[in-house]
Scaffold this active site. Sequence first.
Site, short mmCIF file in Angstrom:
data_model
loop_
_atom_site.label_atom_id
_atom_site.label_comp_id
_atom_site.label_asym_id
_atom_site.label_seq_id
_atom_site.Cartn_x
_atom_site.Cartn_y
_atom_site.Cartn_z
N MET A 322 -13.96 4.63 7.81
CA MET A 322 -14.26 4.73 9.02
C MET A 322 -15.26 3.33 9.19
SD MET A 322 -13.44 7.11 10.61
CE MET A 322 -14.09 7.20 12.22
N ASP A 341 -23.29 -0.75 2.05
CA ASP A 341 -22.75 0.62 1.05
C ASP A 341 -23.56 0.89 -0.63
OD1 ASP A 341 -21.43 2.67 -0.09
OD2 ASP A 341 -20.35 1.97 1.51
N VAL A 398 -21.30 7.61 6.81
CA VAL A 398 -21.96 8.27 4.86
C VAL A 398 -21.03 9.50 5.49
CG1 VAL A 398 -23.80 6.92 4.47
CG2 VAL A 398 -24.32 9.10 5.31
N GLU A 400 -20.19 14.02 5.31
CA GLU A 400 -20.30 14.54 6.65
C GLU A 400 -22.00 15.71 5.74
OE1 GLU A 400 -18.94 15.45 10.27
OE2 GLU A 400 -19.51 13.20 9.52
N LYS A 405 -26.99 11.84 5.04
CA LYS A 405 -27.19 11.61 6.85
C LYS A 405 -29.22 11.29 7.24
CE LYS A 405 -22.99 13.19 8.59
NZ LYS A 405 -22.48 11.39 9.03
N SER A 427 -18.25 13.44 12.68
CA SER A 427 -17.04 14.02 13.61
C SER A 427 -18.04 15.20 14.01
CB SER A 427 -16.19 14.31 12.61
OG SER A 427 -16.24 14.53 11.56
N HIS A 448 -18.92 8.58 18.18
CA HIS A 448 -17.58 9.58 17.29
C HIS A 448 -15.92 7.96 17.24
CE1 HIS A 448 -14.70 12.97 16.03
NE2 HIS A 448 -14.83 12.31 15.46
#
Length: 709
Positions: A322, A341, A398, A400, A405, A427, A448
């Site tokens: 993503m 990252d 990053v 879920e 987060k 999402s 999203h």
Amino acid sequence: MIEYSIDGDGIAAIVWNMADRPMNVMNGESLAAFREAVYKAIADKAVKGVIVTSAKGDFVAGADLVNLLKESKDAAKALQNSFALQKLFRDIEKAGKPFVAAINGTALGGGYEICLACHRRIAADNPKALIGLPEATIGLLPGAGGTQRLPRMIGVSKALPMMLEGRKVDPKAALALGMVDEVVPPGELLIRAKAWLLGEGQTAHVKPWDQKGFRVPEAANTPKGMQVFTAGNAMLRARTMGNYPNAQYIMSCVYEGMLVDIDTGLKIESRYFVACTQSKEARNMIRSLFFSIGEANKLANRPKGVPTQAYTKIGILGAGMMGAGIAWAASSAGLQVVLLDSTQESADRGKAYSAGLLDKRIKAKKATEADKEKQLGLITATTSYEALKGCDLVIEAVFEDRAIKAEVTKRAEAQLAADAIFASNTSTLPITGLAEASARPANFIGLHFFSPVDRMPLVEIIRGKATSDETLARAMDFVKKIRKTPIVVNDSRGFYTSRVFATYVNEGLSLLAEGVAPALIENAGKAAGMPVGPLALADEVSLELMHRIRSQTRRDLGAAYKPDSSEPVLGLLVEKLGRMGKKAGKGFYDYPVDGKKRLWPELAQHFPVKAEQPALADVIKRLVYIQSVETARCLEEKVVIDLRDADVGSIMGWGFPPFRGGTVSQIDTVGLQPFVAECDQLAQKFGSRFTPPKLLRDMAAEGRSFYTA
């Protein structure tokens, strides 16, 4: 509107120039003016030839759809209007003097059909211009001679795909196909058009199909034509499942029209065209795929009074699929991107994703090595949060996981200016909860994206409880900058798209648990118009990810969590059978390295198939109705703010069938009262998930609909 002039050499110029429109379109007023100019030129003996062109950057974009829908309410009148337009174009062909279309820019639909009626088509070498007959993409067919002239001109086998798929090509590709006769430098367009008219055009103004002995080489009564139509019908059925009547009408127009003379063929086309305009499929598609998407792209729901945000630099946290995709989209729009990252290797791999896409574009001759170098130069792959300084926006992409987060939110915000925006690409996790980790929740929002980002055009913007109007407006500006279509929703678990999309997959799993044959479930999904069946889609999303999201939801909601009938299916595959989905090579399907995917043969051992199976139509109804019921709940709960966003989001976000118009339009198409009644029956048989919300019951009782037309 239509400018008319004659030069000293007897060349008339008919110039489209609709001052009140950004592009020239065909409507009652413009066509009346064009008709007057055409007959004036034909009647004037001093006129040796006619150039049809445009004073705008583009030629003619096609029909004014507002006008078309209004006039098509009376089918008889619509048919007469169609016959009149066909006569005008035939009179151009039989004028006895040459007409040349000087195509300076985009010519689509009816605009290109004007060109087809001319005796020659000369296009300016403008790589941004598009030429084609895209009516099929909004449920219509070329209704001003396109289905009759293009096959006669370039052949049935070339013309059918152009019309059935609604392809739009640049001038050089159009030349290669035979759709235009010449491509010249823009500055030479009118010079060349005039030269042709005064030269070859004086003896080349009779169309081939008006010459004695003309035959269509690929007509249905020829050996080659039989092959084309036999294969074409089979392919059409496989692709559309019979859900798009306009596609079959296009095939019928060409099949029937190539067996008769051009004038009879045009009458056939007119009748099929009017039939298209009367269909619910066309009205659904025009509403959602043209008007509603158009409003979304114009940022119709953008808060007023907020200055437009100009973006130069953004940050992306997480260089996975993503994050890498978002980096591609942003850098493609000319923005500087910091792709961050936890390891340099991961960050570099994320940047390499853009390099790979650019290599494909270079191979397809859509980009150059210089383009690649320039775009990759905009992406900085790093592990340093300090590189985020100066970013106007940072997007978190990053895992879920709330804890991860929260950590990256705090570390990123420490480097940002006070007015910078922080967005999460989650999402499913509510934005309001994620914003608790932020020092500035008013600047926190959800963006999203959909995978793969380079191909998926939608971005769902989620407004948290503390998100300010300014942040929402600026976020919409960013989505427009990267050339995506935004929809705006309020915060909720799963928001709108993930929440409703999940019902399709879950219903497929529930059907499996009930003993419905896996092949029937999958075929019903495709027959309904969905891109793939629900079991295949579950595999693609990842059964492991779905299971992880449910586990997080269960932890978040505690006693309030209510498992549904699909949960045992997912638990069995992931926890006990270790079948994680497509990426792992096994899920509901097997994915052999050297062959096509196939349904896992042992599914029947774990989910025995009942002897008596439901009808295909009943399975289809369950798969599509459940999505509309959940959408109605989102409307009732004010998660969805705008009906149009619901329809656009369902079509562009997860592939809800366009011919149904979207999850809201489907309710209107069925009718509120019958939809509520059918859902009540489904709820009695299969569970409360089908129970219509109060919003639908009230609307049904009052005889209302969502849309007025």
